[in-house]
Design an enzyme around this catalytic site. Structure first.
Site, PDB file in Angstrom:
ATOM      1  N   CYS A   8       0.872  -1.189   0.000  1.00 48.44           N
ATOM      2  CA  CYS A   8       0.000   0.000   0.000  1.00 48.44           C
ATOM      3  C   CYS A   8       0.905   1.233   0.000  1.00 48.44           C
ATOM      4  O   CYS A   8       2.072   1.147  -0.400  1.00 48.44           O
ATOM      5  CB  CYS A   8      -0.983  -0.025   1.164  1.00 48.44           C
ATOM      6  SG  CYS A   8      -0.230  -0.014   2.813  1.00 48.44           S
ATOM      7  N   ARG A  14      -3.448  -0.666   5.317  1.00 46.99           N
ATOM      8  CA  ARG A  14      -4.017  -1.745   4.504  1.00 46.99           C
ATOM      9  C   ARG A  14      -3.095  -2.951   4.362  1.00 46.99           C
ATOM     10  O   ARG A  14      -3.522  -4.094   4.597  1.00 46.99           O
ATOM     11  CB  ARG A  14      -4.385  -1.207   3.109  1.00 46.99           C
ATOM     12  CG  ARG A  14      -5.531  -0.224   3.129  1.00 46.99           C
ATOM     13  CD  ARG A  14      -5.641   0.562   1.835  1.00 46.99           C
ATOM     14  NE  ARG A  14      -4.509   1.479   1.664  1.00 46.99           N
ATOM     15  CZ  ARG A  14      -4.313   2.248   0.613  1.00 46.99           C
ATOM     16  NH1 ARG A  14      -5.169   2.202  -0.390  1.00 46.99           N
ATOM     17  NH2 ARG A  14      -3.276   3.067   0.560  1.00 46.99           N
ATOM     18  N   ASP A 122      -8.015   4.016   0.796  1.00 47.01           N
ATOM     19  CA  ASP A 122      -7.082   4.422   1.853  1.00 47.01           C
ATOM     20  C   ASP A 122      -7.902   4.880   3.064  1.00 47.01           C
ATOM     21  O   ASP A 122      -8.645   5.858   2.976  1.00 47.01           O
ATOM     22  CB  ASP A 122      -6.232   5.574   1.292  1.00 47.01           C
ATOM     23  CG  ASP A 122      -5.213   6.076   2.291  1.00 47.01           C
ATOM     24  OD1 ASP A 122      -5.297   5.707   3.478  1.00 47.01           O
ATOM     25  OD2 ASP A 122      -4.345   6.853   1.873  1.00 47.01           O
TER      26      ASP A 122
HETATM   27  P1  4NP Z   1      -1.835   2.790   4.049  1.00 43.15           P
HETATM   28  O1  4NP Z   1      -2.517   4.130   4.611  1.00 43.15           O
HETATM   29  O2  4NP Z   1      -1.258   3.139   2.698  1.00 43.15           O
HETATM   30  O3  4NP Z   1      -2.995   1.842   3.934  1.00 43.15           O
HETATM   31  O4  4NP Z   1      -0.800   2.361   5.052  1.00 43.15           O
HETATM   32  C1  4NP Z   1      -1.833   5.337   4.733  1.00 43.15           C
HETATM   33  C2  4NP Z   1      -1.031   5.552   5.831  1.00 43.15           C
HETATM   34  C3  4NP Z   1      -0.372   6.758   5.975  1.00 43.15           C
HETATM   35  C4  4NP Z   1      -0.541   7.753   5.026  1.00 43.15           C
HETATM   36  C5  4NP Z   1      -1.351   7.516   3.929  1.00 43.15           C
HETATM   37  C6  4NP Z   1      -1.980   6.305   3.785  1.00 43.15           C
HETATM   38  N1  4NP Z   1       0.095   8.976   5.192  1.00 43.15           N
HETATM   39  O5  4NP Z   1      -0.135   9.900   4.369  1.00 43.15           O
HETATM   40  O6  4NP Z   1       0.887   9.166   6.133  1.00 43.15           O
END
Ligand code: 4NP
Length: 151
Positions: A8, A14, A122
């Site tokens: 991800c 995710r 997300d």
């Molecule tokens: P992930 O979610 O891609 O599912 O781990 C996110 C976690 C952090 C951020 C964006 C998406 N962020 O911008 O810090």
């Protein structure tokens, strides 16, 4: 041994949840499951507390996982690279060196809905319901993946 990588953006919401779910479905079999993020924002951090909580609700402990960034060498290590959304797909494909790398990259929800290119949204800036929603999506996708890999 078959090696599967979940990818991800941050590797805290995710993909660590997908890693924990798929590991639980492939227990006692010879598979390696890992996860990574296309960004390095959260390097070495544990999963988001909301992913840890929803995993725990369904009997999985993902609290010891640590975020890391996807690297080009992951194309050599892994057989299947499952990305969560279109943006992850584009970021991973940008790093592909040749067609063999490209062929390893799959949109995870295409396992359930072939060729439809649906995203696992997300959940980072949303509420707890978003984490329940991604758990349901990932659990279903991982059922399909585990069944296919065990065939
Ligand atoms: P992930 O979610 O891609 O599912 O781990 C996110 C976690 C952090 C951020 C964006 C998406 N962020 O911008 O810090």
């Amino acid at each position: 041994m078959t090696k599967i990588l979940m990818v991800c953006l941050g590797n805290i919401c995710r993909s660590p949840l997908a890693e924990g779910i798929l590991k639980s479905k492939l227990a006692n079999t010879s598979f390696l499951v890992d996860s990574a993020g296309t960004a390095n924002y959260h390097e070495d951090n544990p999963p988001d507390h909301r992913s840890i909580a929803v995993a725990r609700k369904y009997g999985l402990d993902i609290s010891k996982l640590k975020a890391r960034q996807f690297t080009v060498s992951d194309f050599d290590t892994f057989d299947f690279i499952y990305v969560m959304d279109a943006s992850n797909y584009n970021n991973v494909i940008k790093l592909a060196r040749h067609d063999e790398d490209v062929k390893k990259v799959y949109r995870i929800l295409n396992e359930v809905y072939p060729n439809q290119n649906h995203d696992v949204p997300d959940p980072y800036y949303g509420g707890d319901a978003g984490f329940e929603n991604i758990y349901t999506m990932l659990n279903e996708a991982c059922d399909y993946i585990a069944k296919k890999l065990k065939q």
